[in-house]
Motif scaffolding. Structure first.
Motif, PDB file in Angstrom:
ATOM      1  N   ARG A 233       0.869  -1.180   0.000  1.00 56.59           N
ATOM      2  CA  ARG A 233       0.000   0.000   0.000  1.00 56.59           C
ATOM      3  C   ARG A 233       0.909   1.234   0.000  1.00 56.59           C
ATOM      4  O   ARG A 233       2.094   1.132   0.334  1.00 56.59           O
ATOM      5  CB  ARG A 233      -0.941   0.032   1.199  1.00 56.59           C
ATOM      6  CG  ARG A 233      -0.228   0.188   2.526  1.00 56.59           C
ATOM      7  CD  ARG A 233      -1.179   0.591   3.647  1.00 56.59           C
ATOM      8  NE  ARG A 233      -0.388   1.258   4.704  1.00 56.59           N
ATOM      9  CZ  ARG A 233      -0.883   1.960   5.676  1.00 56.59           C
ATOM     10  NH1 ARG A 233      -2.182   2.150   5.769  1.00 56.59           N
ATOM     11  NH2 ARG A 233      -0.112   2.519   6.581  1.00 56.59           N
TER      12      ARG A 233
ATOM     13  N   HIS B 278     -11.733   8.269  -2.030  1.00 52.37           N
ATOM     14  CA  HIS B 278     -10.942   7.201  -1.401  1.00 52.37           C
ATOM     15  C   HIS B 278      -9.642   7.757  -0.846  1.00 52.37           C
ATOM     16  O   HIS B 278      -9.216   7.398   0.249  1.00 52.37           O
ATOM     17  CB  HIS B 278     -10.650   6.063  -2.395  1.00 52.37           C
ATOM     18  CG  HIS B 278     -11.812   5.139  -2.590  1.00 52.37           C
ATOM     19  ND1 HIS B 278     -12.720   5.302  -3.600  1.00 52.37           N
ATOM     20  CD2 HIS B 278     -12.223   4.066  -1.869  1.00 52.37           C
ATOM     21  CE1 HIS B 278     -13.651   4.350  -3.510  1.00 52.37           C
ATOM     22  NE2 HIS B 278     -13.366   3.596  -2.457  1.00 52.37           N
TER      23      HIS B 278
ATOM     24  N   ARG C 248     -10.268   9.748   2.358  1.00 53.25           N
ATOM     25  CA  ARG C 248     -10.509   8.820   3.475  1.00 53.25           C
ATOM     26  C   ARG C 248      -9.187   8.236   3.999  1.00 53.25           C
ATOM     27  O   ARG C 248      -8.945   8.158   5.196  1.00 53.25           O
ATOM     28  CB  ARG C 248     -11.467   7.724   2.988  1.00 53.25           C
ATOM     29  CG  ARG C 248     -11.859   6.720   4.030  1.00 53.25           C
ATOM     30  CD  ARG C 248     -11.120   5.397   3.798  1.00 53.25           C
ATOM     31  NE  ARG C 248     -11.287   4.547   4.952  1.00 53.25           N
ATOM     32  CZ  ARG C 248     -10.284   3.894   5.523  1.00 53.25           C
ATOM     33  NH1 ARG C 248      -9.054   3.976   5.064  1.00 53.25           N
ATOM     34  NH2 ARG C 248     -10.497   3.157   6.578  1.00 53.25           N
ATOM     35  N   ASP C 249      -8.311   7.843   3.089  1.00 55.14           N
ATOM     36  CA  ASP C 249      -7.048   7.217   3.502  1.00 55.14           C
ATOM     37  C   ASP C 249      -6.115   8.234   4.157  1.00 55.14           C
ATOM     38  O   ASP C 249      -5.405   7.916   5.112  1.00 55.14           O
ATOM     39  CB  ASP C 249      -6.364   6.559   2.297  1.00 55.14           C
ATOM     40  CG  ASP C 249      -7.151   5.357   1.769  1.00 55.14           C
ATOM     41  OD1 ASP C 249      -8.068   4.883   2.475  1.00 55.14           O
ATOM     42  OD2 ASP C 249      -6.849   4.896   0.646  1.00 55.14           O
TER      43      ASP C 249
ATOM     44  N   ASP D 298      -7.443   8.600   7.585  1.00 54.85           N
ATOM     45  CA  ASP D 298      -7.200   7.372   8.350  1.00 54.85           C
ATOM     46  C   ASP D 298      -5.744   7.295   8.805  1.00 54.85           C
ATOM     47  O   ASP D 298      -5.451   6.842   9.912  1.00 54.85           O
ATOM     48  CB  ASP D 298      -7.546   6.162   7.476  1.00 54.85           C
ATOM     49  CG  ASP D 298      -7.476   4.859   8.249  1.00 54.85           C
ATOM     50  OD1 ASP D 298      -8.004   4.822   9.375  1.00 54.85           O
ATOM     51  OD2 ASP D 298      -6.910   3.880   7.721  1.00 54.85           O
TER      52      ASP D 298
ATOM     53  N   THR E  66     -15.936  11.363   1.222  1.00 54.65           N
ATOM     54  CA  THR E  66     -15.060  10.261   1.631  1.00 54.65           C
ATOM     55  C   THR E  66     -15.711   8.958   1.176  1.00 54.65           C
ATOM     56  O   THR E  66     -16.932   8.847   1.110  1.00 54.65           O
ATOM     57  CB  THR E  66     -14.869  10.178   3.159  1.00 54.65           C
ATOM     58  OG1 THR E  66     -16.141  10.039   3.779  1.00 54.65           O
ATOM     59  CG2 THR E  66     -14.146  11.397   3.697  1.00 54.65           C
ATOM     60  N   ASP E  67     -14.872   7.971   0.889  1.00 56.09           N
ATOM     61  CA  ASP E  67     -15.377   6.655   0.487  1.00 56.09           C
ATOM     62  C   ASP E  67     -14.381   5.610   0.986  1.00 56.09           C
ATOM     63  O   ASP E  67     -13.188   5.891   1.092  1.00 56.09           O
ATOM     64  CB  ASP E  67     -15.486   6.600  -1.052  1.00 56.09           C
ATOM     65  CG  ASP E  67     -16.521   5.582  -1.500  1.00 56.09           C
ATOM     66  OD1 ASP E  67     -16.896   4.701  -0.696  1.00 56.09           O
ATOM     67  OD2 ASP E  67     -16.954   5.669  -2.665  1.00 56.09           O
ATOM     68  N   GLY E  68     -14.900   4.417   1.280  1.00 56.40           N
ATOM     69  CA  GLY E  68     -14.029   3.345   1.763  1.00 56.40           C
ATOM     70  C   GLY E  68     -14.475   2.870   3.133  1.00 56.40           C
ATOM     71  O   GLY E  68     -15.544   3.257   3.608  1.00 56.40           O
ATOM     72  N   PRO E  69     -13.659   2.060   3.790  1.00 57.78           N
ATOM     73  CA  PRO E  69     -14.023   1.527   5.108  1.00 57.78           C
ATOM     74  C   PRO E  69     -14.260   2.656   6.110  1.00 57.78           C
ATOM     75  O   PRO E  69     -13.710   3.752   5.963  1.00 57.78           O
ATOM     76  CB  PRO E  69     -12.793   0.702   5.508  1.00 57.78           C
ATOM     77  CG  PRO E  69     -12.091   0.392   4.236  1.00 57.78           C
ATOM     78  CD  PRO E  69     -12.365   1.528   3.303  1.00 57.78           C
ATOM     79  N   PRO E  70     -15.069   2.374   7.159  1.00 57.23           N
ATOM     80  CA  PRO E  70     -15.397   3.435   8.116  1.00 57.23           C
ATOM     81  C   PRO E  70     -14.170   4.024   8.801  1.00 57.23           C
ATOM     82  O   PRO E  70     -13.198   3.321   9.081  1.00 57.23           O
ATOM     83  CB  PRO E  70     -16.266   2.712   9.156  1.00 57.23           C
ATOM     84  CG  PRO E  70     -16.763   1.492   8.468  1.00 57.23           C
ATOM     85  CD  PRO E  70     -15.738   1.115   7.452  1.00 57.23           C
ATOM     86  N   ILE E  71     -14.255   5.315   9.069  1.00 60.37           N
ATOM     87  CA  ILE E  71     -13.267   6.012   9.907  1.00 60.37           C
ATOM     88  C   ILE E  71     -14.080   6.895  10.850  1.00 60.37           C
ATOM     89  O   ILE E  71     -15.282   7.100  10.633  1.00 60.37           O
ATOM     90  CB  ILE E  71     -12.285   6.892   9.085  1.00 60.37           C
ATOM     91  CG1 ILE E  71     -13.046   7.831   8.125  1.00 60.37           C
ATOM     92  CG2 ILE E  71     -11.290   6.050   8.333  1.00 60.37           C
ATOM     93  CD1 ILE E  71     -12.151   8.853   7.430  1.00 60.37           C
TER      94      ILE E  71
END
Ligand code: NAP
Length: 219
Positions: A134, A159, A162-163, A166, A190-195
């Motif tokens: 990553r 994305h 969001r990263d 994170d 934001t998009d992707g796994p929850p934060i």
């Protein structure tokens, strides 16, 4: 609440970075949280005040960072300042393949399938390998600072924002809220796994019904 009636000079003060290095992400949203409109791109939701901010923030930036998805979707051309494309796949967006050397950098990882191709297109010195599987975004920020870029502007997309949040790398989220509602199935900013990231309001300005906001991540 302050209404911004002044010329662009005033807006420069509103958006001054409190310190450097500074990494700001700039986004636009409708009031119902859409990051895109009917075209699937930001062009279908942004308006004049947002474009003013967008242009000003580019002027203030030493480099612009963008996710490869946004660069592809929006057809990013090379800019006046170096454009840093973040990509896990290592694929250089088509519209950037003929850029002058150094105008486009690619931030990727050592397992990226497109790594060799990216090096051939951009030159080894312009491909930043920051992690194995990553892209380490803190390392990216440091690598850009090491290259002399003090004011770093990220233009998304969802994305990447969001990263960055994170990984604790963004200092600021600037978001313009345009006075529209679009419903439908659109991305948020934001998009992707929850934060779960708390922000501190720095500035909110109203321009012709549009809210121009700055939120900071640090304490
Ligand atoms: N409202 C706004 O302000 C705003 C701003 C920007 C974009 N947008 C819209 O958002 C849409 C694109 O959304 P998106 O979420 O796909 O955009 P994105 O975050 O720019 O793109 C996702 C792609 O970018 C790369 N990427 C993102 N984060 C990464 C990370 N941490 N490490 C490595 N690579 C990373 C990957 O590219 P690879 O596939 O090459 O690995 C990933 O597939 C477009 O419709 C655009 O118009 C809206």
């Amino acid at each position: 609440m302050r209404t911004l009636l002044g010329p662009e000079g005033d807006l420069r003060e509103v958006y001054a970075a409190p310190e450097t290095p500074w990494l700001r992400v700039n986004m636009v949203s409708t009031i119902d949280g859409a990051a895109t409109g009917e075209s699937g791109l930001t062009a279908s939701i942004n308006n004049e005040p947002d474009q003013l901010v967008f242009r000003l923030l580019r002027e203030l930036a030493d480099c612009v960072v963008v996710g490869a998805g946004t660069a592809r979707a929006e057809g990013y051309p090379p800019l006046d300042v170096p454009l840093v494309v973040v990509s896990r796949s290592g694929r250089v967006p088509e519209a950037l393949r003929d850029a002058e050397p150094g105008r486009v950098l690619l931030a990727t990882c050592s397992h990226a399938p497109g790594l060799d191709g990216a090096r051939a297109i951009l030159g080894d010195a312009h491909v930043l390998v920051l992690g194995s599987h990553r892209v380490d975004l803190a390392q990216l920020k440091q690598a850009l600072v090491d290259r002399g870029f003090r004011e770093i502007l990220c233009e998304g997309g969802p994305h990447l924002l969001r990263d960055l949040l994170d990984q604790g790398v963004a200092d600021e989220v600037a978001c313009t809220f345009v006075p529209r509602l679009v419903s439908g199935a659109h991305r948020r900013i934001t998009d992707g796994p929850p934060i779960d990231v708390s922000l501190r309001l720095h500035t909110i300005v109203e321009e012709d019904g549009t809210l121009l906001g700055r939120w900071l991540t640090g304490s």
